[in-house]
Design a protein around this motif. Structure first.
Motif, PDB file in Angstrom:
ATOM      1  N   HIS A 192      63.848  18.255   3.077  1.00 28.08           N
ATOM      2  CA  HIS A 192      63.353  17.114   2.303  1.00 28.08           C
ATOM      3  C   HIS A 192      63.708  17.368   0.834  1.00 28.08           C
ATOM      4  O   HIS A 192      63.688  18.514   0.363  1.00 28.08           O
ATOM      5  CB  HIS A 192      61.833  16.975   2.427  1.00 28.08           C
ATOM      6  CG  HIS A 192      61.398  16.157   3.600  1.00 28.08           C
ATOM      7  ND1 HIS A 192      61.185  16.689   4.848  1.00 28.08           N
ATOM      8  CD2 HIS A 192      61.123  14.830   3.714  1.00 28.08           C
ATOM      9  CE1 HIS A 192      60.800  15.740   5.680  1.00 28.08           C
ATOM     10  NE2 HIS A 192      60.750  14.598   5.017  1.00 28.08           N
ATOM     11  N   LYS A 195      51.698  16.022   5.030  1.00 25.80           N
ATOM     12  CA  LYS A 195      52.014  15.505   6.354  1.00 25.80           C
ATOM     13  C   LYS A 195      53.008  14.361   6.199  1.00 25.80           C
ATOM     14  O   LYS A 195      52.707  13.329   5.596  1.00 25.80           O
ATOM     15  CB  LYS A 195      50.745  15.020   7.055  1.00 25.80           C
ATOM     16  CG  LYS A 195      49.769  16.141   7.422  1.00 25.80           C
ATOM     17  CD  LYS A 195      48.563  15.592   8.161  1.00 25.80           C
ATOM     18  CE  LYS A 195      47.650  16.714   8.648  1.00 25.80           C
ATOM     19  NZ  LYS A 195      47.108  17.503   7.531  1.00 25.80           N
ATOM     20  N   ASN A 210      54.739  13.104   9.001  1.00 26.25           N
ATOM     21  CA  ASN A 210      54.644  12.296  10.229  1.00 26.25           C
ATOM     22  C   ASN A 210      55.971  11.623  10.572  1.00 26.25           C
ATOM     23  O   ASN A 210      56.014  10.470  10.992  1.00 26.25           O
ATOM     24  CB  ASN A 210      53.541  11.239  10.097  1.00 26.25           C
ATOM     25  CG  ASN A 210      52.164  11.844   9.898  1.00 26.25           C
ATOM     26  OD1 ASN A 210      51.899  12.962  10.339  1.00 26.25           O
ATOM     27  ND2 ASN A 210      51.288  11.123   9.228  1.00 26.25           N
ATOM     28  N   GLY A 211      57.059  12.365  10.363  1.00 26.42           N
ATOM     29  CA  GLY A 211      58.378  11.842  10.695  1.00 26.42           C
ATOM     30  C   GLY A 211      58.978  10.922   9.666  1.00 26.42           C
ATOM     31  O   GLY A 211      60.100  10.439   9.848  1.00 26.42           O
ATOM     32  N   GLU A 212      58.260  10.646   8.578  1.00 21.76           N
ATOM     33  CA  GLU A 212      58.750   9.731   7.546  1.00 21.76           C
ATOM     34  C   GLU A 212      59.469  10.493   6.433  1.00 21.76           C
ATOM     35  O   GLU A 212      59.368  11.712   6.315  1.00 21.76           O
ATOM     36  CB  GLU A 212      57.586   8.935   6.953  1.00 21.76           C
ATOM     37  CG  GLU A 212      56.803   8.120   7.970  1.00 21.76           C
ATOM     38  CD  GLU A 212      57.620   6.992   8.570  1.00 21.76           C
ATOM     39  OE1 GLU A 212      58.551   6.515   7.894  1.00 21.76           O
ATOM     40  OE2 GLU A 212      57.323   6.587   9.706  1.00 21.76           O
ATOM     41  N   THR A 213      60.198   9.767   5.620  1.00 22.01           N
ATOM     42  CA  THR A 213      60.887  10.376   4.477  1.00 22.01           C
ATOM     43  C   THR A 213      59.912  10.705   3.366  1.00 22.01           C
ATOM     44  O   THR A 213      60.024  11.746   2.709  1.00 22.01           O
ATOM     45  CB  THR A 213      61.974   9.411   3.953  1.00 22.01           C
ATOM     46  OG1 THR A 213      62.854   9.074   5.032  1.00 22.01           O
ATOM     47  CG2 THR A 213      62.774  10.039   2.827  1.00 22.01           C
ATOM     48  N   SER A 238      68.137   9.667   5.018  1.00 22.76           N
ATOM     49  CA  SER A 238      67.123   8.663   4.734  1.00 22.76           C
ATOM     50  C   SER A 238      66.722   8.825   3.271  1.00 22.76           C
ATOM     51  O   SER A 238      66.408   9.928   2.830  1.00 22.76           O
ATOM     52  CB  SER A 238      65.907   8.858   5.643  1.00 22.76           C
ATOM     53  OG  SER A 238      66.256   8.656   6.991  1.00 22.76           O
ATOM     54  N   LYS A 245      65.741  12.755   3.008  1.00 26.32           N
ATOM     55  CA  LYS A 245      65.574  13.633   4.161  1.00 26.32           C
ATOM     56  C   LYS A 245      66.848  13.645   4.978  1.00 26.32           C
ATOM     57  O   LYS A 245      67.450  12.607   5.236  1.00 26.32           O
ATOM     58  CB  LYS A 245      64.400  13.142   5.025  1.00 26.32           C
ATOM     59  CG  LYS A 245      64.157  13.978   6.287  1.00 26.32           C
ATOM     60  CD  LYS A 245      63.060  13.368   7.145  1.00 26.32           C
ATOM     61  CE  LYS A 245      63.522  12.101   7.825  1.00 26.32           C
ATOM     62  NZ  LYS A 245      62.565  11.610   8.849  1.00 26.32           N
ATOM     63  N   GLN A 267      52.875  11.237   3.851  1.00 28.68           N
ATOM     64  CA  GLN A 267      51.852  10.241   4.138  1.00 28.68           C
ATOM     65  C   GLN A 267      50.462  10.664   3.667  1.00 28.68           C
ATOM     66  O   GLN A 267      49.618   9.813   3.389  1.00 28.68           O
ATOM     67  CB  GLN A 267      51.817   9.955   5.641  1.00 28.68           C
ATOM     68  CG  GLN A 267      53.153   9.509   6.213  1.00 28.68           C
ATOM     69  CD  GLN A 267      53.671   8.242   5.567  1.00 28.68           C
ATOM     70  OE1 GLN A 267      53.023   7.203   5.647  1.00 28.68           O
ATOM     71  NE2 GLN A 267      54.829   8.312   4.930  1.00 28.68           N
ATOM     72  N   THR A 325      61.147   0.363   9.795  1.00 29.60           N
ATOM     73  CA  THR A 325      60.487   1.151   8.755  1.00 29.60           C
ATOM     74  C   THR A 325      59.072   0.623   8.575  1.00 29.60           C
ATOM     75  O   THR A 325      58.708  -0.431   9.109  1.00 29.60           O
ATOM     76  CB  THR A 325      61.258   1.061   7.422  1.00 29.60           C
ATOM     77  OG1 THR A 325      60.676   1.971   6.479  1.00 29.60           O
ATOM     78  CG2 THR A 325      61.200  -0.339   6.843  1.00 29.60           C
TER      79      THR A 325
END
Length: 301
Positions: A58, A110, A112-115, A30, A53, A118, A172
């Motif tokens: 990351h 954090k 939160n599962g994103e690339t 990603s 990611k 957040q 997304t």
């Protein structure tokens, strides 16, 4: 409609950067790129922030446009799970004789599962004791850590580019404006049997939803694999362009390109007034914002 761009992949050993689309598709990374325009080292330049990611790490890359238009100056950071000390630090490079520092604090970030993180982080680009670009919500921490002042010129977000991977559904979250709300964007391609065809051919369809609301439904996609449509998101007009030729007519990992370009009401009024005042045959420009969201949807089997 496809544009050629370098894609900084998550970094391999030795922190090499791979500017190759094949490298990204093989690892199904990603990738999220944000491009800003601001003044740095005495000139207006583009700064590209790239988050990537994969299953193990990351990656963060900060690059500054060079004199030839390429991302000539670059700083890279790996965030492996066992490298806790790398989640806070700084690096520097030189742009036209001026030192540029990249300072980051991602200890409590954090994702939160994103690339892209957040909350609870900052990434600061510093030149000549000014923070020329500051990302994240821990702004006070960034000013205290760097001892630098805010830049006199506020950076402008030029574009965002994200690479998504899936079989037929891509989802997304993105903002159409830097200070706007985050919207959920879902793109889905379905194959249905063409009842009018005696040979049993499939009839492809595509749906684009924003915040769960259907904004575009394209039937007979095999005939309409390129196109554009005006949609409205919270009273904001957004031009949507798509090119999914490779989805239908190529093999292997297949890329579809989607462009979302918001158009503000003020620029619409301005362009309408210019058009009304212009003479027949006179060319004019206007009506669109300078920001574009690019989504690269990779179909993988």
């Amino acid at each position: 409609m496809h544009e050629s761009i370098g894609i900084p992949a998550c970094f391999s050993s030795g922190e090499r950067t791979v500017d190759d689309q094949a490298a990204v598709t093989r690892s199904s990374q990603s990738v999220f790129m944000s491009v800003y325009r601001t003044k740095i080292a005495g000139q207006c330049r583009l700064i590209t922030i790239t988050w990537c990611k994969d299953l193990l790490l990351h990656g963060l890359s900060v690059s500054v446009e060079g004199p030839d238009g390429d991302n000539h100056y670059q700083s890279k950071v790996e965030l492996k799970p066992w490298y806790f000390w790398r989640k806070q630090g700084s690096k520097h490079f030189t742009v036209d004789g001026k030192t540029v520092d990249v300072v980051w604090d991602l200890k409590a970030a954090k994702f939160n599962g994103e690339t892209e993180p957040q909350s609870d982080y900052y990434v600061a680009v510093v030149c000549e004791e000014e923070i020329v670009l500051l990302l994240g919500d821990l702004k006070k921490d960034a000013y205290r850590k760097t001892g630098s002042r805010p830049a006199l010129i506020e950076p402008n977000l030029v574009s965002r580019k994200e690479h998504l991977f899936g079989k037929k559904r891509f989802s997304t979250r993105a903002k159409f404006h830097e200070k706007g709300d985050s919207h959920e964007i879902t793109i889905e391609c379905n194959n249905g049997l063409n009842k009018s065809s005696s040979s049993g051919e499939f009839d492809h369809e595509m749906e684009i939803r924003i915040d769960g609301r259907l904004v575009n439904h394209v039937k007979h996609l095999q005939w309409k694999f390129r196109g554009n449509e005006s949609v409205y998101v919270n009273k904001t007009r957004v031009e949507v362009y798509w090119d999914v030729h490779d989805w239908l007519f190529s093999s292997g990992p297949r890329q579809g390109l989607f462009i979302f370009k918001p158009i503000s009401s003020s620029t619409i009024m301005l362009s309408t007034q210019i058009a009304a005042d212009s003479t027949p045959g006179e060319d004019y420009s206007g009506g669109s914002s300078k920001f574009c969201l690019f989504l690269y949807a990779w179909k993988v089997e």
